[in-house]
Design a protein around this motif. Structure first.
Motif, PDB file in Angstrom:
ATOM      1  N   GLY A   6       0.828  -1.111   0.045  1.00 14.96           N
ATOM      2  CA  GLY A   6      -0.144  -0.021   0.145  1.00 14.96           C
ATOM      3  C   GLY A   6       0.861   1.289  -0.120  1.00 14.96           C
ATOM      4  N   TRP A   7       1.871   1.281   0.899  1.00 17.26           N
ATOM      5  CA  TRP A   7       2.679   2.363   0.914  1.00 17.26           C
ATOM      6  C   TRP A   7       3.675   2.478  -0.569  1.00 17.26           C
ATOM      7  CZ3 TRP A   7       2.846   6.495   3.911  1.00 17.26           C
ATOM      8  CH2 TRP A   7       2.489   6.413   4.967  1.00 17.26           C
ATOM      9  N   PHE A   8       4.039   1.458  -1.082  1.00 15.91           N
ATOM     10  CA  PHE A   8       4.687   1.454  -2.492  1.00 15.91           C
ATOM     11  C   PHE A   8       3.627   2.086  -3.520  1.00 15.91           C
ATOM     12  CE2 PHE A   8       6.047  -0.331  -6.407  1.00 15.91           C
ATOM     13  CZ  PHE A   8       7.330  -0.164  -6.511  1.00 15.91           C
ATOM     14  N   ALA A   9       2.499   1.648  -3.389  1.00 17.98           N
ATOM     15  CA  ALA A   9       1.635   2.194  -4.386  1.00 17.98           C
ATOM     16  C   ALA A   9       1.222   3.489  -4.066  1.00 17.98           C
ATOM     17  CB  ALA A   9       0.128   1.338  -4.150  1.00 17.98           C
ATOM     18  N   LEU A  10       1.284   4.113  -2.878  1.00 16.49           N
ATOM     19  CA  LEU A  10       1.005   5.578  -2.631  1.00 16.49           C
ATOM     20  C   LEU A  10       2.573   6.350  -3.133  1.00 16.49           C
ATOM     21  CD1 LEU A  10      -0.281   7.929  -1.173  1.00 16.49           C
ATOM     22  CD2 LEU A  10       1.014   7.433   0.708  1.00 16.49           C
ATOM     23  N   ILE A  11       3.546   5.731  -2.963  1.00 14.84           N
ATOM     24  CA  ILE A  11       4.613   6.722  -3.239  1.00 14.84           C
ATOM     25  C   ILE A  11       4.784   6.549  -4.869  1.00 14.84           C
ATOM     26  CG2 ILE A  11       7.302   6.473  -3.319  1.00 14.84           C
ATOM     27  CD1 ILE A  11       7.093   5.025  -0.539  1.00 14.84           C
ATOM     28  N   LEU A  12       4.639   5.674  -5.517  1.00 19.85           N
ATOM     29  CA  LEU A  12       4.240   5.518  -6.908  1.00 19.85           C
ATOM     30  C   LEU A  12       3.260   6.507  -7.521  1.00 19.85           C
ATOM     31  CD1 LEU A  12       5.648   4.270  -9.563  1.00 19.85           C
ATOM     32  CD2 LEU A  12       3.753   2.397  -9.309  1.00 19.85           C
ATOM     33  N   ALA A  13       2.210   6.448  -7.049  1.00 22.48           N
ATOM     34  CA  ALA A  13       1.190   7.583  -7.263  1.00 22.48           C
ATOM     35  C   ALA A  13       1.582   9.012  -7.051  1.00 22.48           C
ATOM     36  CB  ALA A  13       0.079   7.144  -6.471  1.00 22.48           C
ATOM     37  N   LEU A 453      12.564   8.037   5.873  1.00 20.70           N
ATOM     38  CA  LEU A 453      11.459   7.305   6.847  1.00 20.70           C
ATOM     39  C   LEU A 453      10.539   6.458   6.235  1.00 20.70           C
ATOM     40  CD1 LEU A 453      11.399   9.644   9.977  1.00 20.70           C
ATOM     41  CD2 LEU A 453      13.043   7.815   9.466  1.00 20.70           C
ATOM     42  N   THR A 454       9.976   7.008   5.174  1.00 23.18           N
ATOM     43  CA  THR A 454       8.869   6.120   4.489  1.00 23.18           C
ATOM     44  C   THR A 454       9.289   5.509   2.993  1.00 23.18           C
ATOM     45  OG1 THR A 454       7.244   7.581   5.348  1.00 23.18           O
ATOM     46  CG2 THR A 454       6.447   6.534   3.475  1.00 23.18           C
ATOM     47  N   CYS A 455      10.006   6.672   2.056  1.00 26.63           N
ATOM     48  CA  CYS A 455      10.711   5.853   0.877  1.00 26.63           C
ATOM     49  C   CYS A 455      11.362   4.748   0.830  1.00 26.63           C
ATOM     50  CB  CYS A 455      10.663   7.057  -0.004  1.00 26.63           C
ATOM     51  SG  CYS A 455       9.313   8.214  -0.259  1.00 26.63           S
ATOM     52  N   THR A 456      12.646   5.241   1.659  1.00 31.69           N
ATOM     53  CA  THR A 456      13.553   4.202   1.799  1.00 31.69           C
ATOM     54  C   THR A 456      13.222   2.917   2.431  1.00 31.69           C
ATOM     55  OG1 THR A 456      15.152   6.097   1.793  1.00 31.69           O
ATOM     56  CG2 THR A 456      15.815   3.845   2.821  1.00 31.69           C
TER      57      THR A 456
END
Length: 486
Positions: A6-13, A453-456
């Motif tokens: 879910g976090w990966f999808a948010l970062i990609l968006a 703290l989030t992307c990495t």
């Protein structure tokens, strides 16, 4: 795992949205949609000094601020994008006009007092007024002819221009004397621009000239009705005087003898060009200056110098980013690759934030961005060193990653918060370029927390879902690997 996806999808968006914003944002100059300041785009800088006048012998802060407010309104009326006006010392103002290579018009509009007065012509001066108006029309027509090259000689020799300039100066001086004589035939002003609510402009229905429209408040509307009633049908003229110069002389017909011109509005018909009408509108809408302003210095920065600054800054930024990327990959291996990707996202989010707020980029602003990039790298270094320490102690890879982020969290937040406090102080107490540096650095500090703290962390956890990448030697050299770790 679902949470990480879910976090990966948010970062990609967010990355896709930031990229789309940058390449579609309707802002000038760069393909990445950033507004550029004077030092990068080129333009003009004017240094203005507020002069004491009348009973005021010393310019105080409140008077300087009042002049600044009027000039701010005039600058907005000029439509100069990304201009900045700041106070310097006790009585000076510095105005920066990015992209404006000819500051003459802006200097004229800003430096004029713009004291608007409506005056009735004195009784018994009708014949003398007509003589002066005829001379004024003749002098104006002659000045226009002298200002334009002859069709038979569009490019006169230099030795021919000097007598022509002398003729123009003489006609201009004569025109000023005629205007002074016209103003002397008016009674004292009974209505001024203080009662003006707004000003506009409109093109004449017959002809190519422009008129300036005026709207008064209720008190001003009543004064205007009384003034026009007093001269309606008498043959005397209504003079519109700006800064002691008669810019329009209007007659009032006998149909207004009963109540004057009511409705609280008027129109200045002076056969203005579109630019002259716009300048007059800007001056009147901005209001009159409380104190006169003297232009001390006009400095122009060419666009070529601004382009060179951009090239140099981009080269420095890209070189630094490349060196940092190489260092991170060599020292931290797979984690370093993740850091490079996270830093790329960080840079993308930064530029998108600059375009969205928007932020005017200057050389100090670029310096703030590069410094924040280094701080974002520093956060990754803290995390990865913690991970390596956990791996040396024999912990598993997944546990080392989680523990590394947890242990580095407080150190990263403390460092970023202290930097953010410094940014707030610089923005509150600084001026001009210092504020630009504080803004870009402050945005970078906030985004670096999200990046580190989030992307990495999200990218690392996603990679760890692939068994082939779940190897200790991808994070820690074999020589440092403890024997008990399988």
């Amino acid at each position: 795992m679902a949470r990480q996806q879910g976090w990966f999808a948010l970062i990609l968006a967010l990355a896709i949205a930031a990229g789309a914003l940058l390449f579609s944002w309707n802002t000038p100059i760069t393909p990445l949609g950033q507004r550029l300041g004077l030092d990068l785009r080129g333009g003009s800088q004017l240094t203005l000094q507020v002069q004491p006048a009348g009973a005021i012998t010393t310019v105080r802060k409140e008077q300087l601020d009042a002049v600044k407010d009027v000039l701010d309104r005039r600058i907005n009326g000029l439509g100069v994008a990304e201009s900045t006006l700041q106070t310097v010392g006790d009585d000076q103002l510095v105005l920066q006009l990015p992209g404006e290579q000819d500051p003459t018009r802006a200097a004229t509009v800003l430096g004029t007092t713009a004291l608007l007065e409506f005056r009735a012509q004195k009784p018994g001066t009708e014949q003398r007024m007509q003589e002066l108006l005829t001379l004024k029309r003749q002098a104006t027509a002659l000045l226009i002819r002298l200002g334009q090259p002859s069709q038979s000689d569009p490019d006169p020799e230099p030795n021919q221009t000097e007598p022509k300039q002398a003729d123009r100066d003489q006609v201009q001086a004569d025109l000023q004397r005629i205007n002074a004589d016209i103003v002397a035939l008016y009674e004292p002003a009974s209505l001024s621009g203080k009662d003006l609510v707004t000003a506009g402009r409109q093109q004449q229905q017959s002809g190519s000239g422009w008129d300036v429209t005026l709207s008064f408040n209720k008190e001003g509307g009543d004064k205007f009705a009384q003034l026009t009633q007093s001269i309606a049908g008498t043959g005397r003229l209504l003079g519109i005087v700006l800064d002691g110069r008669s810019i329009s002389e209007a007659s009032v017909g006998p149909e207004f003898q009963a109540a004057g011109i009511t409705g609280g509005s008027a129109s200045i018909t002076g056969n203005f060009s579109a630019e002259e009408a716009r300048d007059l509108e800007v001056q009147l809408r901005g209001g009159s200056l409380p104190l006169p302003v003297k232009i001390l210095e006009v400095r122009t920065i060419g666009p070529s110098l601004g382009a060179e600054n951009i090239r140099t800054s981009l080269l420095a930024a890209l070189t630094g980013l490349l060196l940092v990327a190489v260092f991170m990959v060599v020292v931290y291996r797979l984690a370093g690759v993740v850091a490079v990707v996270a830093l790329s996202l960080y840079g993308l989010f930064n530029l998108a934030a600059y375009a969205l707020i928007p932020v005017t980029m200057t050389l100090p602003g670029i310096a703030g961005f590069i410094l924040s990039l280094g701080m974002a790298v520093d956060a990754n270094v803290l995390i990865f060193e913690r991970i390596k320490e956990e791996l040396r102690e024999g912990n598993t890879l997944i546990r080392s990653i989680d523990t590394g982020f947890s242990l580095a969290f407080s150190s990263i937040v403390d460092g970023q918060v202290t930097t953010l406090i410094s940014c707030i102080a610089l923005f509150a107490l600084g001026t001009g370029f210092v504020k630009g540096f504080a803004v870009t650095l402050g945005i970078g500090v906030l985004l670096s927390l999200f990046s580190a703290l989030t992307c990495t962390r999200t990218l690392l956890r996603v990679l760890m879902s692939y068994p082939a990448l779940r190897r200790i030697d991808y994070f820690l050299p074999l020589a440092q690997r403890p024997e008990r770790v399988a």
